[in-house]
Motif scaffolding. Structure first.
Motif, PDB file in Angstrom:
ATOM      1  N   MET B   1      -2.294  -2.243  -8.441  1.00 48.60           N
ATOM      2  CA  MET B   1      -2.487  -1.511  -7.188  1.00 48.60           C
ATOM      3  C   MET B   1      -3.682  -0.557  -7.263  1.00 48.60           C
ATOM      4  O   MET B   1      -4.535  -0.546  -6.397  1.00 48.60           O
ATOM      5  CB  MET B   1      -1.227  -0.724  -6.857  1.00 48.60           C
ATOM      6  CG  MET B   1      -1.376   0.110  -5.612  1.00 48.60           C
ATOM      7  SD  MET B   1       0.192   0.506  -4.846  1.00 48.60           S
ATOM      8  CE  MET B   1       0.611  -0.960  -3.995  1.00 48.60           C
ATOM      9  N   LYS B  26       1.549  -1.975  -9.142  1.00 49.69           N
ATOM     10  CA  LYS B  26       2.444  -1.614  -8.048  1.00 49.69           C
ATOM     11  C   LYS B  26       3.847  -1.269  -8.565  1.00 49.69           C
ATOM     12  O   LYS B  26       4.394  -1.969  -9.398  1.00 49.69           O
ATOM     13  CB  LYS B  26       2.529  -2.832  -7.111  1.00 49.69           C
ATOM     14  CG  LYS B  26       3.092  -2.553  -5.756  1.00 49.69           C
ATOM     15  CD  LYS B  26       2.775  -3.756  -4.856  1.00 49.69           C
ATOM     16  CE  LYS B  26       3.515  -3.646  -3.558  1.00 49.69           C
ATOM     17  NZ  LYS B  26       2.901  -4.507  -2.527  1.00 49.69           N
ATOM     18  N   LEU B  62      -8.177   0.258  -4.660  1.00 50.07           N
ATOM     19  CA  LEU B  62      -6.770   0.396  -4.313  1.00 50.07           C
ATOM     20  C   LEU B  62      -6.385  -0.863  -3.540  1.00 50.07           C
ATOM     21  O   LEU B  62      -6.984  -1.125  -2.492  1.00 50.07           O
ATOM     22  CB  LEU B  62      -6.565   1.657  -3.454  1.00 50.07           C
ATOM     23  CG  LEU B  62      -5.149   2.157  -3.211  1.00 50.07           C
ATOM     24  CD1 LEU B  62      -5.182   3.611  -2.793  1.00 50.07           C
ATOM     25  CD2 LEU B  62      -4.415   1.348  -2.154  1.00 50.07           C
ATOM     26  N   ASP B  63      -5.451  -1.620  -4.072  1.00 57.25           N
ATOM     27  CA  ASP B  63      -5.083  -2.866  -3.415  1.00 57.25           C
ATOM     28  C   ASP B  63      -6.298  -3.746  -3.133  1.00 57.25           C
ATOM     29  O   ASP B  63      -6.401  -4.369  -2.084  1.00 57.25           O
ATOM     30  CB  ASP B  63      -4.409  -2.563  -2.065  1.00 57.25           C
ATOM     31  CG  ASP B  63      -2.899  -2.637  -2.191  1.00 57.25           C
ATOM     32  OD1 ASP B  63      -2.419  -3.097  -3.253  1.00 57.25           O
ATOM     33  OD2 ASP B  63      -2.222  -2.247  -1.230  1.00 57.25           O
ATOM     34  N   GLN B  65      -9.203  -2.829  -2.356  1.00 56.18           N
ATOM     35  CA  GLN B  65     -10.221  -2.189  -1.514  1.00 56.18           C
ATOM     36  C   GLN B  65     -11.030  -1.206  -2.351  1.00 56.18           C
ATOM     37  O   GLN B  65     -10.457  -0.369  -3.047  1.00 56.18           O
ATOM     38  CB  GLN B  65      -9.556  -1.394  -0.393  1.00 56.18           C
ATOM     39  CG  GLN B  65      -9.066  -2.207   0.771  1.00 56.18           C
ATOM     40  CD  GLN B  65      -8.411  -1.261   1.782  1.00 56.18           C
ATOM     41  OE1 GLN B  65      -7.261  -0.868   1.605  1.00 56.18           O
ATOM     42  NE2 GLN B  65      -9.151  -0.885   2.800  1.00 56.18           N
ATOM     43  N   LYS B 165       0.542   4.917  -0.822  1.00 56.37           N
ATOM     44  CA  LYS B 165       0.754   3.775  -1.716  1.00 56.37           C
ATOM     45  C   LYS B 165       0.537   4.199  -3.156  1.00 56.37           C
ATOM     46  O   LYS B 165       1.230   3.746  -4.060  1.00 56.37           O
ATOM     47  CB  LYS B 165      -0.257   2.672  -1.390  1.00 56.37           C
ATOM     48  CG  LYS B 165      -0.003   1.934  -0.106  1.00 56.37           C
ATOM     49  CD  LYS B 165      -1.037   0.821  -0.002  1.00 56.37           C
ATOM     50  CE  LYS B 165      -0.947   0.117   1.338  1.00 56.37           C
ATOM     51  NZ  LYS B 165      -2.157  -0.686   1.580  1.00 56.37           N
ATOM     52  N   ASP B 195       7.075  -0.309  -4.009  1.00 56.87           N
ATOM     53  CA  ASP B 195       5.736  -0.516  -3.445  1.00 56.87           C
ATOM     54  C   ASP B 195       4.869   0.752  -3.472  1.00 56.87           C
ATOM     55  O   ASP B 195       3.944   0.905  -2.681  1.00 56.87           O
ATOM     56  CB  ASP B 195       5.788  -1.130  -2.035  1.00 56.87           C
ATOM     57  CG  ASP B 195       6.812  -0.450  -1.165  1.00 56.87           C
ATOM     58  OD1 ASP B 195       7.326  -1.093  -0.246  1.00 56.87           O
ATOM     59  OD2 ASP B 195       7.115   0.732  -1.423  1.00 56.87           O
ATOM     60  N   ARG B 196       5.207   1.636  -4.385  1.00 56.25           N
ATOM     61  CA  ARG B 196       4.377   2.836  -4.539  1.00 56.25           C
ATOM     62  C   ARG B 196       4.073   3.041  -6.022  1.00 56.25           C
ATOM     63  O   ARG B 196       4.944   2.837  -6.868  1.00 56.25           O
ATOM     64  CB  ARG B 196       5.113   4.059  -3.989  1.00 56.25           C
ATOM     65  CG  ARG B 196       4.410   5.387  -4.270  1.00 56.25           C
ATOM     66  CD  ARG B 196       5.066   6.536  -3.546  1.00 56.25           C
ATOM     67  NE  ARG B 196       5.059   6.288  -2.105  1.00 56.25           N
ATOM     68  CZ  ARG B 196       6.107   6.474  -1.332  1.00 56.25           C
ATOM     69  NH1 ARG B 196       7.254   6.893  -1.842  1.00 56.25           N
ATOM     70  NH2 ARG B 196       6.026   6.217  -0.048  1.00 56.25           N
TER      71      ARG B 196
END
Ligand SMILES: Nc1ncnc2c1ncn2[C@@H]1O[C@H](COP(=O)(O)OP(=O)(O)O)[C@@H](O)[C@H]1O
Ligand SMILES: [Mg+2]
Lengths: 251, 249
Positions: B1, B26, B62-63, B65, B165, B195-196
């Motif tokens: 993540m 993640k 992040l993810d 991005q 996130k 999911d965090r």
């Protein structure tokens, strides 16, 4: 009719003379008088909102407050070119004078508050609060004088003025001044010129607040300090809303 | 993540992060420990995009991005949260107004609907109480008149309301007494979710007695000197950071 002032006149040293000459003397060389009878209270709101067609706008008030009377003036000065609000208040025994004002300027605007409070009698109080937000090449000035005559004992006069410069090219002139001839008086004044707190702007950004909203939030509360002493909630909120409208058009 | 690769960054021309790599999957909680001045806060600020923190190499995503390409407020909207080591006071802007503006700005940026004033206040009251603060605190200027511990708990309230996130908590545990530490630890455990991801930056082992991280990384002179399981915390406590440098060298 008096002569057109020049930069040498202390109360005019930061004026926009190019703008002024178009109007002198017709509108600018005129004092309105306000009388507040003993024991009475009077409140006035002045809004000098942006107006690109108005070159200069000068309002001059001579105020006399009788014994135990109270005069409150709250003003927003945001003329596009030149706006001036000048007040000379003379206070009776135990009278109170309250002035709260905000200046918001951008481009080449000049806005100014010129305040003189004459404490001629004992026991009178006065309070002046001015906040200015200046962008581009705007000028904002506050010349505030507290005059305490011989014998005006127990006078309490305070002045607080703060300016926020959004650009290094903007100018703030904050000149609180005391002239005291009595010995038992309390007078406090402060003047600061600063910029938006970068740490606070980053903090807000780190929470997802875009810079233009963060800036506006901070300026809104800063400007509202100028109207904090306005006791009528509705009137205060209306003035704050006008100020917010001007702030939103700054950038 | 959160994927950090070979990150080199500094302040005023001085290199502080020196090829730092770290992957935070993640749902995991990692801790970064390290001596004072090792670059922990610099990492946090660089990820958040604070002015003056200049990236000279590497990447952070992040993810998937690219974070480094975004403005600070865009990074927040992308899901990054930074709990500051030294939270800032903002006189005149209430905590309620500040946080609601933040939550709604993020929602707008993501194309989501804004939260209603009523729903927001209800949720905020709940979180304030969970972190032992009151709505009275929340109505005051941001962090104005808050004690050190209250400021840190306020960082947790904001995290809970923003629901990021990835949360980077920079010494959220320092300056807390034992009761406040438990409150913060319980909060972190409650906000742990599949999911965090949470990155706990800490100087001491103390918090890790209550929040068990999936992994611990040791930061020394701007890079990860060593990584390990939760048992590494106790080892550091016993032997100090100097032992680690010997091991890495
Ligand atoms: N704004 C700054 N200007 C110059 N040097 C800085 C600045 N911020 C941090 N540093 C330096 O960078 C190094 C790392 O600091 P920091 O990231 O705050 O460490 P930590 O959080 O691990 O204690 C230190 O040597 C510190 O002095
Ligand atoms: Mg630090």
């Amino acid at each position: 009719m008096s002569e057109r002032p020049t930069k040498k006149d202390e109360a005019w040293r930061y004026a926009d003379f190019d703008a002024l000459k178009e109007h002198w003397p017709d509108s600018a060389d005129r004092w309105e008088t306000v009388d507040v009878a003993a024991g009475e209270t009077k409140r006035e709101l002045v809004r000098l909102l942006p107006d690109p067609d108005l070159v200069s706008d000068v309002t001059r008030l001579k105020v006399t407050v009788g014994d135990g009377g109270r005069y409150e003036l709250f003003a927003l000065a945001a003329r596009s070119r030149y706006g001036r609000l000048e007040i000379e208040a003379t206070l009776g025994d135990g009278a109170h004078f309250e002035f709260g004002g905000a200046i918001i300027g951008k481009a080449r605007a000049t806005n100014e508050f010129i305040v003189r409070v004459n404490h001629e009698q004992p026991n009178a109080t006065s309070n002046q609060t001015v906040r200015a937000v200046l962008a581009d090449k705007a000028t904002g000035s506050f010349l505030g004088k507290v005059y305490v005559a011989r014998g005006a004992q127990k006078t309490d006069g305070s002045q607080s003025s703060k300016a926020m410069l959004l650009d290094r090219t903007a100018t703030a002139n904050l000149k609180p001044e005391l002239e005291i001839y009595a010995d038992d008086v309390k007078c406090a004044h402060g003047a600061t010129v600063g910029e938006l707190d970068k740490r606070a702007l980053f903090y807000m950004a780190s929470r997802g607040i875009p810079p233009e909203i963060a800036e506006r939030l901070m300026l809104q509360t800063f400007v509202a300090e100028g109207f904090a002493e306005l006791g009528d909630d509705k009137a205060r909120e209306a003035l704050e809303a006008d100020a917010l409208g001007v702030l939103e058009a700054l950038r | 993540m959160l994927d950090i690769k070979d990150l080199t960054a500094g302040v005023e021309g001085k290199t502080i992060l020196n090829g730092l790599s770290l992957t935070l999957p993640k749902g995991e909680v990692h801790a970064i420990m390290g001596p004072n001045g090792s670059g922990k806060s610099t990492l946090a600020y660089t990820l958040a995009g604070r002015d003056g923190y200049e990236v000279t190499g590497g990447s952070a995503a992040l993810d998937g991005q690219d974070l480094l390409d975004m403005e600070p407020h865009e990074r927040a909207a992308a899901g990054l949260y930074l709990g500051l080591q030294y939270p800032v006071e903002i006189p005149g802007v209430s905590n309620v107004n500040f946080l609601r503006t933040a939550v709604n700005a993020q929602r707008r940026a993501r194309g989501e609907e804004e939260i209603s004033a009523g729903d927001f206040l209800r949720a905020m009251r709940k979180e304030a109480e969970a972190f032992d603060l009151t709505m009275d605190h929340m109505k005051r200027g941001v962090n104005v008149g808050f004690s050190g511990g209250e400021k840190k708990r306020n960082e947790m309230i904001q995290m809970a309301m923003i629901e990021p996130k990835v949360a980077v908590l920079d010494e959220t545990d320092s300056g807390l007494d034992i009761d406040a530490l438990r409150v913060v630890a319980n909060g972190i455990n409650r906000l742990r979710s599949t999911d965090r991801s949470i990155l706990i930056i800490t100087h001491y082992q103390r918090l890790l007695d209550y929040v068990e991280p999936d992994r611990i990384h040791v930061l020394k002179t701007g890079r990860i000197a060593t990584s390990g399981g939760p048992e590494l915390a106790a080892e550091l406590e016993r032997e100090g950071y100097d032992a680690i440098s010997a091991e890495a060298a």
